[in-house]
Motif scaffolding. Structure first.
Motif, PDB file in Angstrom:
ATOM      1  N   SER A  53      38.770  40.451  37.568  1.00 23.55           N
ATOM      2  CA  SER A  53      37.935  41.192  38.519  1.00 23.55           C
ATOM      3  C   SER A  53      38.823  41.953  39.505  1.00 23.55           C
ATOM      4  O   SER A  53      39.995  41.610  39.682  1.00 23.55           O
ATOM      5  CB  SER A  53      37.021  40.242  39.301  1.00 23.55           C
ATOM      6  OG  SER A  53      37.749  39.533  40.279  1.00 23.55           O
ATOM      7  N   PRO A  54      38.269  42.970  40.163  1.00 26.01           N
ATOM      8  CA  PRO A  54      39.051  43.693  41.179  1.00 26.01           C
ATOM      9  C   PRO A  54      39.465  42.802  42.351  1.00 26.01           C
ATOM     10  O   PRO A  54      40.549  42.958  42.893  1.00 26.01           O
ATOM     11  CB  PRO A  54      38.099  44.787  41.650  1.00 26.01           C
ATOM     12  CG  PRO A  54      37.118  44.964  40.552  1.00 26.01           C
ATOM     13  CD  PRO A  54      36.984  43.630  39.901  1.00 26.01           C
ATOM     14  N   ARG A  55      38.610  41.857  42.712  1.00 22.31           N
ATOM     15  CA  ARG A  55      38.939  40.954  43.819  1.00 22.31           C
ATOM     16  C   ARG A  55      40.167  40.106  43.473  1.00 22.31           C
ATOM     17  O   ARG A  55      41.079  39.942  44.286  1.00 22.31           O
ATOM     18  CB  ARG A  55      37.735  40.058  44.123  1.00 22.31           C
ATOM     19  CG  ARG A  55      37.928  39.136  45.297  1.00 22.31           C
ATOM     20  CD  ARG A  55      36.645  38.386  45.621  1.00 22.31           C
ATOM     21  NE  ARG A  55      36.253  37.510  44.547  1.00 22.31           N
ATOM     22  CZ  ARG A  55      36.495  36.194  44.522  1.00 22.31           C
ATOM     23  NH1 ARG A  55      37.119  35.630  45.528  1.00 22.31           N
ATOM     24  NH2 ARG A  55      36.115  35.461  43.510  1.00 22.31           N
ATOM     25  N   VAL A  60      46.273  39.184  43.391  1.00 29.44           N
ATOM     26  CA  VAL A  60      47.543  39.258  42.660  1.00 29.44           C
ATOM     27  C   VAL A  60      48.477  40.256  43.340  1.00 29.44           C
ATOM     28  O   VAL A  60      49.672  39.994  43.521  1.00 29.44           O
ATOM     29  CB  VAL A  60      47.310  39.622  41.178  1.00 29.44           C
ATOM     30  CG1 VAL A  60      48.600  40.024  40.492  1.00 29.44           C
ATOM     31  CG2 VAL A  60      46.650  38.467  40.451  1.00 29.44           C
ATOM     32  N   TYR A  61      47.923  41.409  43.734  1.00 30.02           N
ATOM     33  CA  TYR A  61      48.712  42.435  44.427  1.00 30.02           C
ATOM     34  C   TYR A  61      49.320  41.879  45.714  1.00 30.02           C
ATOM     35  O   TYR A  61      50.515  42.046  45.983  1.00 30.02           O
ATOM     36  CB  TYR A  61      47.823  43.653  44.692  1.00 30.02           C
ATOM     37  CG  TYR A  61      48.236  44.507  45.848  1.00 30.02           C
ATOM     38  CD1 TYR A  61      49.382  45.284  45.793  1.00 30.02           C
ATOM     39  CD2 TYR A  61      47.482  44.551  47.014  1.00 30.02           C
ATOM     40  CE1 TYR A  61      49.760  46.069  46.855  1.00 30.02           C
ATOM     41  CE2 TYR A  61      47.847  45.341  48.079  1.00 30.02           C
ATOM     42  CZ  TYR A  61      48.994  46.093  48.001  1.00 30.02           C
ATOM     43  OH  TYR A  61      49.363  46.856  49.058  1.00 30.02           O
ATOM     44  N   ASN A  87      48.342  48.595  44.761  1.00 29.70           N
ATOM     45  CA  ASN A  87      46.891  48.548  44.948  1.00 29.70           C
ATOM     46  C   ASN A  87      46.162  49.672  44.215  1.00 29.70           C
ATOM     47  O   ASN A  87      44.932  49.691  44.184  1.00 29.70           O
ATOM     48  CB  ASN A  87      46.528  48.565  46.424  1.00 29.70           C
ATOM     49  CG  ASN A  87      46.940  49.849  47.118  1.00 29.70           C
ATOM     50  OD1 ASN A  87      47.524  50.731  46.517  1.00 29.70           O
ATOM     51  ND2 ASN A  87      46.661  49.930  48.397  1.00 29.70           N
ATOM     52  N   TYR A  88      46.881  50.580  43.606  1.00 29.06           N
ATOM     53  CA  TYR A  88      46.230  51.731  42.968  1.00 29.06           C
ATOM     54  C   TYR A  88      45.303  51.364  41.818  1.00 29.06           C
ATOM     55  O   TYR A  88      44.277  52.028  41.642  1.00 29.06           O
ATOM     56  CB  TYR A  88      47.268  52.770  42.524  1.00 29.06           C
ATOM     57  CG  TYR A  88      46.605  54.034  42.048  1.00 29.06           C
ATOM     58  CD1 TYR A  88      45.916  54.841  42.944  1.00 29.06           C
ATOM     59  CD2 TYR A  88      46.618  54.397  40.709  1.00 29.06           C
ATOM     60  CE1 TYR A  88      45.271  55.989  42.513  1.00 29.06           C
ATOM     61  CE2 TYR A  88      45.987  55.537  40.274  1.00 29.06           C
ATOM     62  CZ  TYR A  88      45.312  56.328  41.185  1.00 29.06           C
ATOM     63  OH  TYR A  88      44.666  57.455  40.758  1.00 29.06           O
ATOM     64  N   PRO A  89      45.570  50.324  41.015  1.00 30.50           N
ATOM     65  CA  PRO A  89      44.602  49.998  39.961  1.00 30.50           C
ATOM     66  C   PRO A  89      43.197  49.710  40.495  1.00 30.50           C
ATOM     67  O   PRO A  89      42.206  50.135  39.904  1.00 30.50           O
ATOM     68  CB  PRO A  89      45.210  48.762  39.293  1.00 30.50           C
ATOM     69  CG  PRO A  89      46.661  48.897  39.517  1.00 30.50           C
ATOM     70  CD  PRO A  89      46.796  49.531  40.873  1.00 30.50           C
ATOM     71  N   VAL A  90      43.099  49.020  41.617  1.00 29.99           N
ATOM     72  CA  VAL A  90      41.784  48.732  42.198  1.00 29.99           C
ATOM     73  C   VAL A  90      41.190  49.991  42.813  1.00 29.99           C
ATOM     74  O   VAL A  90      40.000  50.290  42.636  1.00 29.99           O
ATOM     75  CB  VAL A  90      41.890  47.593  43.235  1.00 29.99           C
ATOM     76  CG1 VAL A  90      40.550  47.336  43.910  1.00 29.99           C
ATOM     77  CG2 VAL A  90      42.410  46.335  42.585  1.00 29.99           C
ATOM     78  N   VAL A  91      42.017  50.759  43.517  1.00 31.99           N
ATOM     79  CA  VAL A  91      41.547  52.014  44.108  1.00 31.99           C
ATOM     80  C   VAL A  91      41.040  52.949  43.013  1.00 31.99           C
ATOM     81  O   VAL A  91      39.969  53.553  43.133  1.00 31.99           O
ATOM     82  CB  VAL A  91      42.680  52.672  44.937  1.00 31.99           C
ATOM     83  CG1 VAL A  91      42.303  54.064  45.387  1.00 31.99           C
ATOM     84  CG2 VAL A  91      43.047  51.810  46.122  1.00 31.99           C
TER      85      VAL A  91
END
Length: 169
Positions: A53-55, A60-61, A87-91
């Motif tokens: 999940s993004p959370r 992990v980040y 953090n770009y994968p979530v963004v």
């Protein structure tokens, strides 16, 4: 109702955090390919976005950034990961939920300029008195934009392959 974290999700997050820190360490000691290794570390965070999940990916980040700052001697590599690529994968996930390609690219470029501004502030705080660049920051911004677009497209292609091949297991 809060969902509990399964042991599978926790194991994936722990393994990906370790892989991310390892990639950051390799980027800090490698004579060449540092940017590629930091980008690979951000792709590892993307695996968590897709598999869990993004959370969890944000956790992990944060864990990889903190562990990297504690364990890795070359802080510049870790700061680059923590400030921009980590953090770009979530963004990117939230930006691409817009489902309007021109608007998505406008938002991505705004985010790119925010990242550039953060890098410029960090540069001026820590390195401006040590190293003077032989060209203007406008040229740097254009180069950063071009690199960011290439990174985003490569990221999309790799994420598609990860989804197609690895996550069907």
């Amino acid at each position: 109702m809060r969902r509990t974290v399964s042991s599978r999700e926790l194991a994936i997050c722990g393994i990906i955090t370790a892989i991310t820190v390892l990639l950051l360490f390799l980027a800090s000691v490698a004579p060449t390919g540092r940017l590629a290794l930091v980008a690979a570390a951000s792709f590892a965070v993307a695996v968590v976005v897709m598999a869990v999940s993004p959370r969890h990916a944000m956790m992990v980040y944060v864990a990889a950034s903190v562990l990297g700052l504690v364990l890795i001697a070359n802080k510049l590599v870790v700061v680059g990961f923590a400030a921009v690529l980590g953090n770009y994968p979530v963004v990117k996930l939230y930006i691409e939920r817009i489902r309007n390609l021109p608007v998505e690219w406008c938002v991505k470029l705004v985010i790119c300029h925010i990242y550039f501004g953060l890098i410029l502030v960090l540069w001026r705080l820590f390195f401006a008195s040590v190293v003077v660049l032989p060209f203007s920051w406008w040229m740097l911004l254009l180069l950063f934009d071009a690199a960011f677009v290439v990174y985003d497209i490569a990221f999309s292609v790799l994420a598609g392959e990860i989804r197609r091949r690895l996550l069907r297991i």
